[in-house]
Design a protein around this motif. Sequence first.
Motif, PDB file in Angstrom:
ATOM      1  N   VAL A  41     -32.462 -39.049 -46.396  1.00 25.69           N
ATOM      2  CA  VAL A  41     -31.968 -39.658 -45.162  1.00 25.69           C
ATOM      3  C   VAL A  41     -32.846 -40.868 -44.847  1.00 25.69           C
ATOM      4  N   VAL A  42     -32.201 -42.052 -44.735  1.00 23.29           N
ATOM      5  CA  VAL A  42     -32.960 -43.271 -44.459  1.00 23.29           C
ATOM      6  C   VAL A  42     -32.667 -43.847 -43.085  1.00 23.29           C
ATOM      7  N   SER A  43     -31.612 -43.360 -42.416  1.00 18.08           N
ATOM      8  CA  SER A  43     -31.297 -43.868 -41.086  1.00 18.08           C
ATOM      9  C   SER A  43     -30.625 -42.782 -40.268  1.00 18.08           C
ATOM     10  N   THR A  44     -31.063 -42.649 -39.023  1.00 20.55           N
ATOM     11  CA  THR A  44     -30.442 -41.707 -38.089  1.00 20.55           C
ATOM     12  C   THR A  44     -30.098 -42.427 -36.785  1.00 20.55           C
ATOM     13  N   ASP A  45     -29.831 -43.719 -36.860  1.00 18.07           N
ATOM     14  CA  ASP A  45     -29.622 -44.524 -35.662  1.00 18.07           C
ATOM     15  C   ASP A  45     -28.294 -44.238 -34.958  1.00 18.07           C
ATOM     16  N   MET A  46     -27.293 -43.780 -35.702  1.00 17.51           N
ATOM     17  CA  MET A  46     -25.979 -43.531 -35.114  1.00 17.51           C
ATOM     18  C   MET A  46     -25.870 -42.081 -34.647  1.00 17.51           C
ATOM     19  N   GLU A  47     -24.983 -41.844 -33.693  1.00 18.70           N
ATOM     20  CA  GLU A  47     -24.750 -40.480 -33.218  1.00 18.70           C
ATOM     21  C   GLU A  47     -23.904 -39.737 -34.240  1.00 18.70           C
ATOM     22  N   LYS A  48     -24.296 -38.510 -34.562  1.00 18.58           N
ATOM     23  CA  LYS A  48     -23.564 -37.632 -35.474  1.00 18.58           C
ATOM     24  C   LYS A  48     -23.370 -38.224 -36.871  1.00 18.58           C
ATOM     25  N   THR A  49     -24.152 -39.236 -37.232  1.00 20.06           N
ATOM     26  CA  THR A  49     -24.042 -39.868 -38.546  1.00 20.06           C
ATOM     27  C   THR A  49     -25.433 -40.173 -39.074  1.00 20.06           C
ATOM     28  N   VAL A  50     -25.632 -39.929 -40.349  1.00 22.99           N
ATOM     29  CA  VAL A  50     -26.866 -40.332 -41.017  1.00 22.99           C
ATOM     30  C   VAL A  50     -26.486 -41.155 -42.243  1.00 22.99           C
ATOM     31  N   VAL A  51     -27.424 -41.960 -42.706  1.00 21.09           N
ATOM     32  CA  VAL A  51     -27.224 -42.714 -43.942  1.00 21.09           C
ATOM     33  C   VAL A  51     -28.118 -42.073 -44.990  1.00 21.09           C
ATOM     34  N   VAL A  52     -27.494 -41.613 -46.079  1.00 24.62           N
ATOM     35  CA  VAL A  52     -28.204 -40.947 -47.163  1.00 24.62           C
ATOM     36  C   VAL A  52     -28.279 -41.913 -48.332  1.00 24.62           C
ATOM     37  N   GLU A  53     -29.491 -42.115 -48.833  1.00 23.35           N
ATOM     38  CA  GLU A  53     -29.684 -43.021 -49.965  1.00 23.35           C
ATOM     39  C   GLU A  53     -30.041 -42.199 -51.191  1.00 23.35           C
ATOM     40  N   ARG A  54     -29.335 -42.468 -52.295  1.00 19.11           N
ATOM     41  CA  ARG A  54     -29.657 -41.788 -53.545  1.00 19.11           C
ATOM     42  C   ARG A  54     -29.938 -42.824 -54.611  1.00 19.11           C
ATOM     43  N   PRO A  74     -22.917 -43.267 -45.771  1.00 24.12           N
ATOM     44  CA  PRO A  74     -22.884 -42.704 -44.426  1.00 24.12           C
ATOM     45  C   PRO A  74     -22.242 -41.323 -44.456  1.00 24.12           C
ATOM     46  N   ALA A  75     -22.838 -40.366 -43.756  1.00 21.75           N
ATOM     47  CA  ALA A  75     -22.326 -38.994 -43.756  1.00 21.75           C
ATOM     48  C   ALA A  75     -22.339 -38.436 -42.337  1.00 21.75           C
ATOM     49  N   HIS A  76     -21.320 -37.635 -42.033  1.00 20.53           N
ATOM     50  CA  HIS A  76     -21.207 -36.993 -40.725  1.00 20.53           C
ATOM     51  C   HIS A  76     -22.137 -35.779 -40.667  1.00 20.53           C
ATOM     52  N   VAL A  77     -22.775 -35.568 -39.516  1.00 18.50           N
ATOM     53  CA  VAL A  77     -23.643 -34.407 -39.315  1.00 18.50           C
ATOM     54  C   VAL A  77     -22.950 -33.454 -38.358  1.00 18.50           C
ATOM     55  N   PRO A  78     -22.544 -32.261 -38.839  1.00 15.99           N
ATOM     56  CA  PRO A  78     -21.924 -31.295 -37.926  1.00 15.99           C
ATOM     57  C   PRO A  78     -22.917 -30.834 -36.867  1.00 15.99           C
ATOM     58  N   GLY A  79     -22.410 -30.445 -35.723  1.00 16.21           N
ATOM     59  CA  GLY A  79     -23.266 -30.043 -34.611  1.00 16.21           C
ATOM     60  C   GLY A  79     -24.091 -28.798 -34.876  1.00 16.21           C
ATOM     61  N   VAL A  80     -23.669 -27.934 -35.820  1.00 12.61           N
ATOM     62  CA  VAL A  80     -24.416 -26.702 -36.062  1.00 12.61           C
ATOM     63  C   VAL A  80     -25.680 -26.943 -36.886  1.00 12.61           C
ATOM     64  N   LEU A  81     -25.762 -28.073 -37.575  1.00  8.79           N
ATOM     65  CA  LEU A  81     -26.988 -28.375 -38.320  1.00  8.79           C
ATOM     66  C   LEU A  81     -28.006 -28.964 -37.357  1.00  8.79           C
ATOM     67  N   GLU A  82     -29.256 -28.603 -37.572  1.00  7.47           N
ATOM     68  CA  GLU A  82     -30.309 -29.099 -36.704  1.00  7.47           C
ATOM     69  C   GLU A  82     -30.395 -30.615 -36.822  1.00  7.47           C
ATOM     70  N   PRO A  97     -11.290 -38.879 -45.224  1.00 16.00           N
ATOM     71  CA  PRO A  97     -11.931 -39.918 -44.408  1.00 16.00           C
ATOM     72  C   PRO A  97     -12.055 -39.484 -42.946  1.00 16.00           C
ATOM     73  N   LEU A  98     -13.281 -39.561 -42.431  1.00 15.12           N
ATOM     74  CA  LEU A  98     -13.540 -39.183 -41.041  1.00 15.12           C
ATOM     75  C   LEU A  98     -13.539 -40.400 -40.127  1.00 15.12           C
ATOM     76  N   SER A  99     -13.808 -41.564 -40.683  1.00 11.63           N
ATOM     77  CA  SER A  99     -13.761 -42.817 -39.943  1.00 11.63           C
ATOM     78  C   SER A  99     -13.613 -43.936 -40.970  1.00 11.63           C
ATOM     79  N   LYS A 100     -13.803 -45.162 -40.555  1.00 13.03           N
ATOM     80  CA  LYS A 100     -13.653 -46.291 -41.472  1.00 13.03           C
ATOM     81  C   LYS A 100     -14.637 -46.214 -42.629  1.00 13.03           C
ATOM     82  N   THR A 101     -15.857 -45.765 -42.368  1.00 16.03           N
ATOM     83  CA  THR A 101     -16.882 -45.752 -43.410  1.00 16.03           C
ATOM     84  C   THR A 101     -17.289 -44.363 -43.872  1.00 16.03           C
ATOM     85  N   LYS A 102     -16.990 -43.313 -43.105  1.00 17.52           N
ATOM     86  CA  LYS A 102     -17.474 -41.971 -43.436  1.00 17.52           C
ATOM     87  C   LYS A 102     -16.429 -41.148 -44.174  1.00 17.52           C
ATOM     88  N   SER A 103     -16.796 -40.694 -45.384  1.00 20.57           N
ATOM     89  CA  SER A 103     -15.964 -39.762 -46.137  1.00 20.57           C
ATOM     90  C   SER A 103     -16.807 -38.625 -46.692  1.00 20.57           C
TER      91      SER A 103
END
Length: 145
Positions: A41-54, A74-82, A97-103
């Motif tokens: 995880v390299v960014s947590t700036d957005m709500e319910k979204t993180v950016v994962v770099e591989r 970009p990946a969605h973070v479900p509310g049940v995960l810490e 697709p969950l949004s324009k950029t998140k799948s």
Amino acid sequence: MAIGLDVETPPEPENPEEYDYEKCPFYGELPVRGQILEGQVVSTDMEKTVVVEREYDVAVPKYDRYMKRRSRIPAHVPGVLEPLSVGDTAKIAETRPLSKTKSHVVVEVTEEATAEDIAELTRQVEPEQELSDEDLAADEPEGDE
């Protein structure tokens, strides 16, 4: 309910009335399919979204070598995960697709970040120590010029 992956199911949501079941693979109707990737995880700036770099290697046949490539997903973070923090290692799965950029959706946090990892990723240097008035007075020359 199992999601078809070898991941541990997190505890149920605390507020079932306010929980977003539509975008949860564990307790909602979000199916996971396709790729399962792991990255940092390299960014947590957005709500319910993180950016994962591989980082992965790509063969260059001309030079008979490998070069490193990176992709940021970009990946969605479900509310049940810490709440995730920068530097955590997360496993993400492909979804509709969950949004324009998140799948992709986070399905597991495999490793928590240490303080050194966070400092390295955010490129923070240790703050300089502030000098007191006594230290400043000791640095000044004593004689008249």
